[in-house]
Every structure is written in C-alpha cells, then in structure tokens.
Design a protein around this motif. Sequence first.
Motif, PDB file in Angstrom:
ATOM      1  N   GLU A  45       0.833  -1.198   0.000  1.00  0.00           N
ATOM      2  CA  GLU A  45       0.000   0.000   0.000  1.00  0.00           C
ATOM      3  C   GLU A  45       0.871   1.254   0.000  1.00  0.00           C
ATOM      4  O   GLU A  45       0.586   2.243  -0.678  1.00  0.00           O
ATOM      5  CB  GLU A  45      -0.931   0.022   1.232  1.00  0.00           C
ATOM      6  CG  GLU A  45      -2.157  -0.872   1.113  1.00  0.00           C
ATOM      7  CD  GLU A  45      -1.860  -2.321   1.435  1.00  0.00           C
ATOM      8  OE1 GLU A  45      -2.801  -3.141   1.403  1.00  0.00           O
ATOM      9  OE2 GLU A  45      -0.701  -2.656   1.712  1.00  0.00           O
ATOM     10  N   SER A  73       2.190   1.768  -3.386  1.00  0.00           N
ATOM     11  CA  SER A  73       1.104   2.262  -4.248  1.00  0.00           C
ATOM     12  C   SER A  73       0.889   3.749  -4.043  1.00  0.00           C
ATOM     13  O   SER A  73       0.692   4.493  -5.005  1.00  0.00           O
ATOM     14  CB  SER A  73      -0.200   1.509  -3.947  1.00  0.00           C
ATOM     15  OG  SER A  73      -0.003   0.125  -4.055  1.00  0.00           O
ATOM     16  N   VAL A 107       1.338   6.299  -7.144  1.00  0.00           N
ATOM     17  CA  VAL A 107       0.146   7.028  -7.597  1.00  0.00           C
ATOM     18  C   VAL A 107       0.316   8.534  -7.386  1.00  0.00           C
ATOM     19  O   VAL A 107      -0.059   9.343  -8.244  1.00  0.00           O
ATOM     20  CB  VAL A 107      -1.116   6.504  -6.866  1.00  0.00           C
ATOM     21  CG1 VAL A 107      -2.305   7.413  -7.108  1.00  0.00           C
ATOM     22  CG2 VAL A 107      -1.433   5.082  -7.317  1.00  0.00           C
ATOM     23  N   LYS A 151     -17.990   4.051  -4.753  1.00  0.00           N
ATOM     24  CA  LYS A 151     -16.694   3.654  -5.282  1.00  0.00           C
ATOM     25  C   LYS A 151     -16.784   2.162  -5.570  1.00  0.00           C
ATOM     26  O   LYS A 151     -16.518   1.346  -4.696  1.00  0.00           O
ATOM     27  CB  LYS A 151     -15.572   3.913  -4.277  1.00  0.00           C
ATOM     28  CG  LYS A 151     -15.646   5.242  -3.560  1.00  0.00           C
ATOM     29  CD  LYS A 151     -15.022   6.345  -4.356  1.00  0.00           C
ATOM     30  CE  LYS A 151     -14.962   7.654  -3.593  1.00  0.00           C
ATOM     31  NZ  LYS A 151     -16.232   8.208  -3.146  1.00  0.00           N
ATOM     32  N   PHE A 202      -8.673   0.511  -5.468  1.00  0.00           N
ATOM     33  CA  PHE A 202      -7.399   0.497  -6.205  1.00  0.00           C
ATOM     34  C   PHE A 202      -6.538  -0.672  -5.738  1.00  0.00           C
ATOM     35  O   PHE A 202      -6.486  -0.937  -4.564  1.00  0.00           O
ATOM     36  CB  PHE A 202      -6.638   1.813  -5.977  1.00  0.00           C
ATOM     37  CG  PHE A 202      -7.304   2.968  -6.676  1.00  0.00           C
ATOM     38  CD1 PHE A 202      -7.968   3.923  -5.937  1.00  0.00           C
ATOM     39  CD2 PHE A 202      -7.275   3.068  -8.041  1.00  0.00           C
ATOM     40  CE1 PHE A 202      -8.587   4.982  -6.570  1.00  0.00           C
ATOM     41  CE2 PHE A 202      -7.901   4.142  -8.681  1.00  0.00           C
ATOM     42  CZ  PHE A 202      -8.557   5.096  -7.942  1.00  0.00           C
TER      43      PHE A 202
END
Lengths: 447, 82
Positions: B7, B10, B14, B78, B82
């Motif tokens: 995470e 990520s 991102v 949502k 992701f």
Amino acid sequence: MSIELTILIVVIVALIFDFTNGFHDAANAMATSVATGAFKPKVAVLLAAIMNLIGACLATEVAKTISGGLVADSLITAKTVFAALVGAILWNLLTWLFGMPSSSSHAVFGALIGAVLVEAGMAGVNFSVVISKILLPALIAPLVAGVASYLATKISYRGAHSATKAVKKRYRTAQRVSSLMVALAHGTADGQKTMGIIMLVLIVGTTQLQEISPGVTMWWHAEPGAAPHLWVILLAGIAIALGTYSGGWRIMRTMGKGMADIEPPQGFAVETSAMAAILASSHFGFGLSTTHVVSGAVMGTGLARTPDEVRWGTAGRMLSAWLLTLPAAGIIAAAAAWLVHLGDGGFITAIVFLVVSAVVIKIVSSHNHVSSENVNDSHEVKVLAKAAVSSQTARLPNPLLPPLTDKLTAHPMESNVLRLTRLKAPKQRSVPKVKVKTNPGGETDGN
Amino acid sequence: MEIKWMELLSVVIVTIIAAVAIASLLSLANWARTAPEGADGVELSVSTGRKVLEWVAIGLTALVVLFGLWLLIPYFPKPWKF
C-alpha cells in the motif's frame, strides 16, 4: 462531579481542540495561495473555512477507534480523552506561537499515549502501531510529496515560452482549485476525528449512566457503533471552520514564505502534489498527515528552482517540531492525566492550567503579532525579537530572470508579477547586420 | 509489527504519477497557448491545432480534478478499490 458535567466539559474541550486544529491546519490548504496572491488572505481563510465545514459535514462515518489501535480501547475513558485533549491543545498552541507547522493528528496520538501510560503503564500502548502508523508515515509523507512537487515544478516551468496574461491567470486558477480541494480533504479527515472523540465520550457516559441508573436515557444518549448525532456533526464542523477562519497566520507565514519564496506555478505544484498524496494515502489505507505532505511539497518546489531557495534553517526547526510532537504532547497529557487522577480538584486544576497557559501564549504572541495584513511582510515568525521585513533580507535576483523593463520598476523580490523563466538560458538570436554606406566625404549612412 | 509495504508503494507511485500528469497537462495547455516568436522577435498567431490542443489538455485536467472530487466525497459510490 456528575457524569453530565464531565461529559459537557470534555465535549467543550474537544471542540476547542477542533478549533485549534482548524487554525493550525489552515495553512496547509491556503499558505501558498496567500503567499503568491492567488487569494487575498481573508478570502483564502473564508473559503477554506467553508470547505472545511462542508468536508466535515460530508464525513459519513467516524473513525472506528480514535487511536487506530495505538492504545487499548478499553482504557480510553472520558477523563483519558480529556487529558489527551489538554496535551494536544497546548502543543498546538505552542507550535502556533513559534509558527511551526506540526501534525494535529500526531499531537492527539502522542497525548493519548501519554494519558494511557499514566492510566495503565506500558501495557496499554501498542508500540508497533506507533512505528507503522505514526513514525513511518511521518517519514514518507514529506518525501513523497517533495518528489512529486519537485517534478511537477520542473514540468510547469517548461510549459510556456513567455509569461502571458492568460498563462499567469491559468496558474492562479489552478492553484485556487487545488487549494480548495486540499481544504475539503482536510475537513473530511479532521472533522470526523473530533466527531469520533465526542461520540466516544457520549458512549462512555451512556454506559456509566446505565450502570448507575438503568433504563434512564438522556438526550445525548449514544450506543456503540451509532452514527454521530446531527448536533455533533454541526458543532464539530463549525468549530473547525471557525478555527480555519481565524487564520493561524503565524503558521501561514512559515508555510507560505518561511521555507522558500514561491510563485504561482510552484504554488500549483505544491497543492496538486499534496492533493494527490492525500487522496492516494486515504484510498490505500495509509494515513499521511496533511501538514507533513504540504511542508514536504513546499521544500520540493523550492529545490526545483535552485537549492538556495530553500531556507534550511526553518526546515530544520520544523523537523524538530515534528520529532518533538509525540513526546511533548504525551508529557503534557501525562501531567494532565495525573492531575485528573487526583479527583475533582485535580480535574479543575487541569482545566485552569489549560486556560491560563492558553492566555499566556496568546499574550506572548502579541509581541510579534502576525495577521492577515502583514502575513506576507516577512518570512520569519519571531516570538520576542522583531521579525525581519522581506525587503531587508531579499535575495540576489535569480540570474535566469529577464532584466527589468520600463514597465516593471519594482524590485523583483517585491513584485507580484509572475515571471516564468526557462530553466536553461534562452537561445542567442543573431543580430541583423546593418550595412553602413560610406559617402565619398567619409560620412556614414546607417540605413 | 505490520507494515503495509504494498500500500505504501502504491501511494508513492500514484502520488508521483498523478502530480506529474496534472502538471504535464496544464503545462501542455500553456505551451499551446503561448505563441512562438518569429525571427524578428514578434509573436506569431496561435494556430488552430494549438488551440485545439490547448482545450483538450484543459479538458483532461478538468476531468482529473472531477475524478479527485469523486474520490474525495464519501457519498459517491466507489465500485472498485485500487
């Protein structure tokens, strides 16, 4: 002291913390916009306050635990929360006095640790969570945002051949939009934190009341897992909005001018990077502090122009404040928790200590008052000595800047005119040759 | 001690991609907006192609901003993570 009175006091103190959270973090969204002139100071904080209020009201679920597993939840009582809030409020006020941006969330966490250590000793604190949820994010947040901001700044400055009116306007508009989004994100995240604290106190109070008087319910009755009452949402939202509107101008000055002098493309890069980091972290379940993110982004954008732009002294002091947040807030909260343990007298003493400390800090801050009128006049926030005015400490002009034309007579460092410069020197254009005719008499004709 | 390294990675990736993408789009729009200079230093007019490019870049930037708002506001569904 009755349960109702205890709850009332703790709720009021929670709202005061929310207020300090508002003015402490107003700079996160608006400092760069105020520094570059994208928003006028008062307009900036008004809009940020509105966005914070909207964000707080949009938060649909409060945090399941206010500590996120940091401390054993069974140890958190109304008085533990009170002691933690005292620690967090006083640390927020102290860092505000010195104009140091610091994380309000980490202040609450540190204060909770301090209060629980007095309550239950080391067994009450989960130190592995301290590393994974506080220390590691505190390290990662400024780095990530700094790198993103650095790259975004480099790209932004390559974008235009010249600083036309439309380009300047576009960067200012982009900066305004990104600032408002950061304010909205702050409202959704931090508004629900205080709501969670208040709901926890109401739940604990309800449980205690049921033990004493079974079957009796009060208007503030709250069951575990219940959604926050409307009045809790509104009060928390209004408190954070009012705090934001009060400006936190000392921190605004440090964030907007203290680390680096920035222009609209840089402000845009800062707020965009911060927004990207906040959204990415919240969606991947890895909480990052807004303060750390924006501070790191400001340093990154300063580095992207020239390393000399970053005032490393201020950055160093800010880093010290970050490192001190957890232990300092913890020590203050531990002292408050010890007082509270003494009984009602200790509880009242802790309240008096909080009020007196806040008043003293406010009086000391008036020595060098920073307001919306003078927030951009200096990059320094001094407590007792006078802060230097910007023109006295102006840096040498950037050698890549074009020379002043007749239209620009103000000093470059005092001008609000956007200068978009290429990061490499422009190509040398060849000067057209002028044929000079020589008359038979030796006189020249330069046509 | 549980650290969610994937995470964390990520978030880093991102963040950098998103910031660079938005800056690039706006920078592209600004580049398309500003006219190049001729040999004598006089600004030439902006071609139609550059104007179209400018507005496409601005439109894409606006879409990214709206996507950010959609992520930010909890009421919007949502459907995927992701």
